[in-house]
Every structure is written in C-alpha cells, then in structure tokens.
Design a protein around this motif. Structure first.
Motif, short mmCIF file in Angstrom:
data_model
loop_
_atom_site.label_atom_id
_atom_site.label_comp_id
_atom_site.label_asym_id
_atom_site.label_seq_id
_atom_site.Cartn_x
_atom_site.Cartn_y
_atom_site.Cartn_z
N MET A 256 0.83 -5.18 4.21
CA MET A 256 1.03 -5.87 2.94
C MET A 256 0.17 -5.23 1.95
SD MET A 256 -1.03 -9.61 2.34
CE MET A 256 0.03 -10.71 3.33
N VAL A 257 0.89 -5.25 0.89
CA VAL A 257 0.19 -4.49 -0.10
C VAL A 257 0.02 -5.53 -1.45
CG1 VAL A 257 0.23 -2.58 -1.91
CG2 VAL A 257 1.18 -2.39 0.24
N ALA A 307 -4.67 -2.98 -3.13
CA ALA A 307 -5.36 -3.07 -1.68
C ALA A 307 -4.17 -3.29 -0.76
CB ALA A 307 -6.29 -4.24 -1.64
N GLN A 308 -4.48 -3.14 0.66
CA GLN A 308 -3.49 -3.24 1.76
C GLN A 308 -4.09 -3.93 2.91
OE1 GLN A 308 -1.64 0.41 2.12
NE2 GLN A 308 -2.72 0.75 4.05
N ARG A 309 -3.30 -4.31 3.93
CA ARG A 309 -3.84 -4.68 5.07
C ARG A 309 -2.57 -4.50 6.19
NH1 ARG A 309 -4.22 -11.01 6.49
NH2 ARG A 309 -3.77 -10.09 8.49
N GLN A 318 0.91 -15.57 1.75
CA GLN A 318 -0.14 -16.43 1.45
C GLN A 318 -1.36 -15.86 2.04
OE1 GLN A 318 2.71 -18.00 2.12
NE2 GLN A 318 3.00 -18.18 0.05
N ASP A 319 -1.20 -14.97 3.03
CA ASP A 319 -2.48 -14.54 3.74
C ASP A 319 -2.95 -13.23 3.22
OD1 ASP A 319 -2.13 -16.43 5.97
OD2 ASP A 319 -0.53 -15.36 6.77
N ASP A 320 -3.18 -13.20 1.92
CA ASP A 320 -3.64 -11.96 1.19
C ASP A 320 -4.84 -12.05 1.14
OD1 ASP A 320 -3.21 -13.83 -0.43
OD2 ASP A 320 -2.60 -13.06 -2.15
N ARG A 321 -5.61 -11.93 2.25
CA ARG A 321 -7.25 -11.94 2.32
C ARG A 321 -7.63 -10.71 3.27
NH1 ARG A 321 -5.52 -17.02 2.59
NH2 ARG A 321 -5.78 -16.83 4.83
N ALA A 322 -9.02 -10.31 3.61
CA ALA A 322 -9.21 -9.54 4.36
C ALA A 322 -8.59 -8.02 4.01
CB ALA A 322 -9.23 -9.96 5.71
#
Length: 701
Positions: A256-257, A307-309, A318-322
C-alpha cells in the motif's frame, strides 16, 4: 468561507468520489452565482471619460465668456451689429478645435492597431488612454507571474538524499482507476519519465484518489518485481524489501502506498526509513520533520509525503495506518523567466505591481520576492475582514502582496486603490476575477480566460505574458501623448487667436479677420495636425503614466496662448503703421474712399492670416517635445510633410483667385521680412517660456 471544508460551492467540478449534500443556497444567493452581481454594477466612468467631460465644460465656459464680450466690443467699435453677431459666431468656432473628435479617434485607432500587432487587443478605444494612465497593476500569481505549470522539484528520502524509489512509489498513486488528471500527478508522471509508460509489472488492486477532505491518495498494488534505489551516499536500499515491510507471495509483492499532505501523513506513520532501515518515528523526529516541511513551504515549495506498508488479501484502502515514511516530494510553480525583468521595467515606468492571490501567504511571499515585488509584509484575507476601509487604505500604501483572498476581497482592494486616487488595472482570467475586473478602471484578460472574463475585459492579450502587457502600455502612452499634443497645441493656439481678436476689436474699426478666414485658418492648421498620431514620442515621456488632465490643459493654454497674442500685437502694429498704408496709400483714418479702405482691410487680414499660420506651425514644432526642437527630437516625416503643406497653402492662397474670392490681397514682399522677424522672435520666446514652464515641474504634454 471558502476555507470551510463542509461546504460544496456551486460551479465546483467533482473529480471523483461520492457525497450526500444538502442544498442551502441557489442562484445568486450562492457564492458563485453572487459573482454575477458584478454585471449589475454601474461601472465607474473611466479617467478618459471624466477628462473629456471636464475639457468640454472648460471650452463651454470659455465660449460663454468670450463670445458675448467679442460681440459687444466689435459692435460698439464698428457700429455694425450684424457683422458683430457673425464675428461672435466665428469666435465660437475659432475657439473650438473642430478636428478634435477626428484626431482623437485617429490616434486611438492607430494605437489599437499597433497594440494588436503586439498581441494586445483593445476591445474599447477609450481603454487605450486608461491603460496609458495606469499606475497600479493588480495581478494573480498563478499563470501570470508563474508559468502555471506545477513541476516536481525533487523526490527525497527522509535523510535528504534524492531517491528514485520515493518518486516511483509516488508514481504508483497516479495509477488509481477513474481518477481525473491533476497538476501534481502530471508532474510526478513527467518526472518518472519513460518508465511511467511501463505498467506491465504492476497490478492495481484498489485505491482512493486525493480529495480535499482526506488530503491524501491511497493505492494498493501487486508487483511481479521491484526496483531498488541506493541513496547517493552509498547507503542501503530503500525499497519494499528493506524494512518497509512488504507482503510477498513468490515473485509478487503487495504493498500500500500513500501520498498526501504533511499534517495528514505524519500521524499515520509509525516508522521512518532512514539509511536503509525502518526506525521508530519518535516525537522528536516528528517535530524535526514538521519544521523541515514548514521551512520548505516558507521557501515556496508545496510538499507531499510518501509512505508505504505491506498488505494482505484482507487489507483495504481504509487501512492506511501504521505506515513507514519513505520520503517527500517538493513541487514548484516556477516564476516565468522574464517576469522579474518585466516587473522591474514596470516599476521604472511608474507602475506598481500588486499581487492578489488566493494562495498561501508563504508561497505568495516567495514568488513575490523572486519576481521583484515588495513582500516585506503579506496581508491575508482574514486580516482584511477585521480592517476598516480607512485602515486598509493605509495598508495599501505599503503592502503589495495579499494572499488567501476571496473574489470579494480582491474587488474591495481594487476599489480602495481607486479611491486613493490610483488608476488601477486588474489582470485576471477566471470567473472569480470578475468582481475585481469590474471594480478596476482597466480590465485585462488573456485569450485563454473564461468566456465571461473575456467579455468583461477592456484589453485582451493573445499571450498571457506581462511583457506583452508592458509593450501595450508603452504604445498606449505613446498614443496618449500624441493625442494630448493636438489638444494642448490646438486649444492654446485658438485661445491666443481669440485674445488677439478681442484686443484688436477694441481698437480697430474693422474686424482683424473675417469669419470665413478664421474658419479656414483653423481648418488648414487642423489638416496639418492630422499627422500627429504618427509623430515620434520622446522615450523619457513614456516613463510615467499619461493622463488626461484638464487642469494641465488650462495651464498650458494660459501660458502659451498669450505668447502668441503678444506677437500678434507686434504684427498688428507693423501692419497698421507700415505695410497696409504702403498698399492702400495711407493710414486707415486718412482713407476716404471705400475701395481704398477695403484694400487696407484686405491687406491687414492677409498679413495676419499668413503670420498666424506660420506662428501656429512654429509652436507645433517648438512644443511637441521637451528636448531641443529639430536637434534633440525630430518630428516624424508625415508631420513634417503636412506642416510644410499647411505653410505652403496658407502662404500661396492670397496669390490665387480663391484667395481674392475670400477677401485676401496679394501681399507685398515686405510682409515676408516681417514674417521672418516675427517667427524668429516667437520661437525664442516660446523656448524661454517653455523653460520656465518645465522649471516649475509642469509636464509639457
């Protein structure tokens, strides 16, 4: 109001997403619709219109005084009241510059044609004079002072090193389906280069585009391979496999970016990629990064964090955290290459450039400094709301940059500048510029502007460039100066002739010039002046705004008109005592036959007619410039030709049958000796009076 995130304004274009809204205002009650009220305002009269009106009233006042006086003086002196009535009519005609409408129209038309060849189209002829008199130009920032094209300046890691992977990660967010192009994504794609066209190894699984509420864009992608990027110092790779945490399945990586505004991104990041490893994002680091990004904004940059994960099959956008903070992008809307030079030339030409923008104060200040606009103090729209008109009027004398403005703010500033006595131009291209354009004295737009703006503009530029506008201003000033040459010279010449006629009428038993002869004199002189629109204009005159000043016209008439009358009196004396008695056989009182008296009168009128034409043409060339005539400044070839033609016609006319029919008599050779003496003395005297006039800081034209 425009900052309210909970409001959707009429006229807004929805790029993507969905929303549920409640309509609270429609039509003219809405903010966008309220701009149409600008078309209902009665636009204030321009300086040109006010000048024409005041000059007309001045001429009417002169006529109302001189005509009755000249009739009384002539009637009492000669006893022929019918002749006195006709003479009074001729005085009224002589005082009026008959060719004024024609020459003004020719000046304006030629100016408009020349400006059009320079890519500035005048939609109203009288706007040329207003443009030439403009001393304050209000402009927007984007597209006027800047190129209007957002460019990516740098993509950097949080260590401050250039990073192609940060750019590549940001490019992934541009692949979100059903997203309308925007300047930021266009800049990223352009910077990514040829690889931006290669999406074969990338599969977009979901995404949410940037919007003003979320202020970030999120995308989930699956990649069959990845690219790595070493920091320029030789540090570890910054990639999805070097600590950013990527979900992998064989040769496929799922990440996810997210890219977005600083205030939105920092709270969503738990770690930061530094020197190839992910480190905890401590409060100290957050504070450091916030200050860094604030400093970038102060220098005019727009900043987006990237940022990315890693993600799994169950992860949604919707989980664009951490997130792991990778780096940042800095964008610039660069000033136009020639903007600084053009603004410097405008300052030298007496024009103050004021920036009125809806952009952020920091960005406005940076751009203003780069293009040479005084940016020591920047006033925002919210500050304006708390200021009275008196306080704002004081601020306008020292502030040239206003930011975060609404259309109403811009119109208020323009109106107050006009109230302070400035001739204000406004350059805009959007519908939100309409109120300010309507409040200005001269509205300027580019051909790329909206239809409503183009219809409201007085001057339209085919190229949205300040240099094009500056050339148009220079040409308009040249037009105004030439127009004022005719007005001042014609009125002062006519005024001098009328003074001479009134003085002569009190002492002569005959009229010094027949009505038809006076009309003919004005006609020949006006025909010579038809070439004034093609005359040269001195460069130093173009360095200050050219304005229609009725008081200046009156001063010019009152100084140089009597000089002409003084030499008319000399001419009268010589004609009465020497030349006419030689032609008629004696002085007028000594003559008894009607024939000899008519011959005396004809010789007198012929002599003054010829001398008057020569003095008027001499004044035209002595007063058309503040430099040394014929040496420091030469008239144009057309004006020289028409001047010679006028002198030839006036001098030769008494020798023709037409001259005899109009009451002239063939002059003696001695008249030309008188003519040479009078013209020489007149030229020297005019130059002396002109020197005193200029010494008192009175502009000649």
């Amino acid at each position: 109001m425009t900052d309210a995130a909970c409001l959707v304004f009429m006229g807004t274009t929805v790029i993507s997403g969905s929303a549920l809204a409640v309509v609270i205002a429609t039509g003219r009650s809405a903010l966008f619709g309220g701009l149409s009220r600008a078309f209902q305002w009665q636009r204030p009269r321009t300086r040109f219109e006010r000048g024409m009106n005041s000059t007309s009233w001045m001429l009417m006042a002169f006529t109302a005084v001189t005509v009755p006086v000249s009739m009384l003086v002539t009637g009492i002196a000669g006893g022929d009241w019918l002749q006195a009535l006709l003479f009074g009519v001729s005085v009224a005609v002589g005082l009026t510059p008959e060719m004024l409408p024609l020459i003004v129209t020719v000046c304006l038309s030629r100016g408009a044609r020349t400006m059009a060849s320079g890519k500035a189209i005048v939609r109203r002829l009288d706007a040329i004079e207003t443009l030439g008199g403009m001393d304050v130009l209000c402009v927007d920032k984007t597209g006027t002072l800047t190129s209007g094209v957002i460019k990516l300046d740098r993509a950097q890691s949080m260590s401050g090193l250039n990073s192609s992977y940060v750019l590549h990660a940001a490019w992934l967010t541009t692949l979100i389906p059903h997203t309308t192009s925007n300047p930021w994504d266009d800049a990223i794609v352009a910077a990514e280069g040829d690889s931006a066209n290669d999406t074969g190894d990338v599969q977009v699984e979901g995404g949410t585009p940037f919007d003003p509420i979320r202020r970030r864009a999120t995308v989930i992608v699956a990649k069959s391979h990845h690219r790595a990027d070493r920091e320029h110092t030789g540090g570890s790779d910054i990639s999805e496999t070097s600590g950013a945490g990527a979900g992998t399945s064989g040769n496929v990586s799922r990440i996810m970016v997210v890219k977005g505004a600083v205030s939105e991104m920092l709270p969503r990041c738990d770690t930061v990629m530094r020197n190839g490893t992910a480190e905890p994002l401590t409060d100290r680091l957050r504070g450091t990064y916030e200050r860094l990004m604030a400093d970038k904004a102060t220098h005019g940059y727009r900043v987006l964090l990237v940022a990315q994960r890693s993600v799994t099959d169950q992860t949604t956008v919707q989980d664009d955290r951490a997130l792991t903070l990778l780096g940042y992008l800095t964008f610039l809307d660069l000033p136009k290459p020639d903007a600084a030079d053009t603004i410097a030339h405008m300052h030298n030409a007496g024009i103050t450039v004021t920036m009125l923008t809806g952009d952020e104060p920091q960005v406005a200040r940076t751009v203003a400094r780069k293009v040479g606009i005084n940016a020591r103090r920047v006033v925002t729209g919210r500050t304006l709301d708390d200021m009275t008109d008196t306080a704002l009027g004081t601020e306008l004398r020292r502030v040239n940059v206003f930011a975060k403005l609404t259309p109403e703010h811009k119109a208020r500033i323009v109106s107050l500048l006009r109230r302070e006595g400035h001739c204000v131009g406004y350059m805009g291209d959007g519908v939100n510029d309409l109120p300010a354009m309507h409040a200005s004295e001269i509205a300027i737009s580019a051909s790329t502007g909206s239809e409503a703006v183009r219809q409201s503009a007085d001057v339209m530029l085919t190229h949205k460039n300040l240099d094009v506008l500056l050339r148009g201003i220079t040409q308009s000033r040249r037009t105004c100066v030439n127009m004022m040459k005719y007005i001042k010279l014609a009125l002062s010449s006519n005024f001098g002739n009328i003074i001479s006629v009134m003085i002569a009428g009190a002492f002569l038993p005959f009229v010094p010039m027949a009505p038809v002869q006076m009309v003919l004199l004005n006609l020949i002189y006006d025909l010579a002046c038809l070439a004034i629109p093609w005359d040269r204009v001195d460069g130093d005159v173009l360095r200050s705004p050219a304005r229609w000043d009725t008081a200046s016209i009156a001063r010019f008439m009152s100084r140089f008109g009597p000089v002409s009358s003084l030499f008319d009196m000399v001419t009268f004396t010589v004609l009465l005592t020497l030349l006419c008695p030689a032609v008629a056989g004696g002085r007028f009182p000594e003559l008894h036959g009607d024939g000899s008296r008519l011959l005396f009168v004809a010789a007198f009128q012929t002599g003054w007619f010829v001398v008057s034409m020569w003095t008027q043409i001499t004044a035209l060339h002595m007063l058309r410039t503040e430099r040394v005539p014929f040496i420091g400044s030469r008239a144009s070839v057309p004006l020289v030709c028409t001047s010679l033609a006028a002198l030839t016609i006036a001098t030769a006319l008494p020798f023709t049958p037409v001259g005899a029919w109009m009451g002239f008599h063939v002059p003696p050779v001695s008249l030309f000796a008188l003519l040479a003496i009078v013209i020489a003395g007149y030229a020297v005297t005019v130059l002396a009076v002109r020197t005193l006039y200029l010494h008192r800081q009175q502009p000649l034209l």
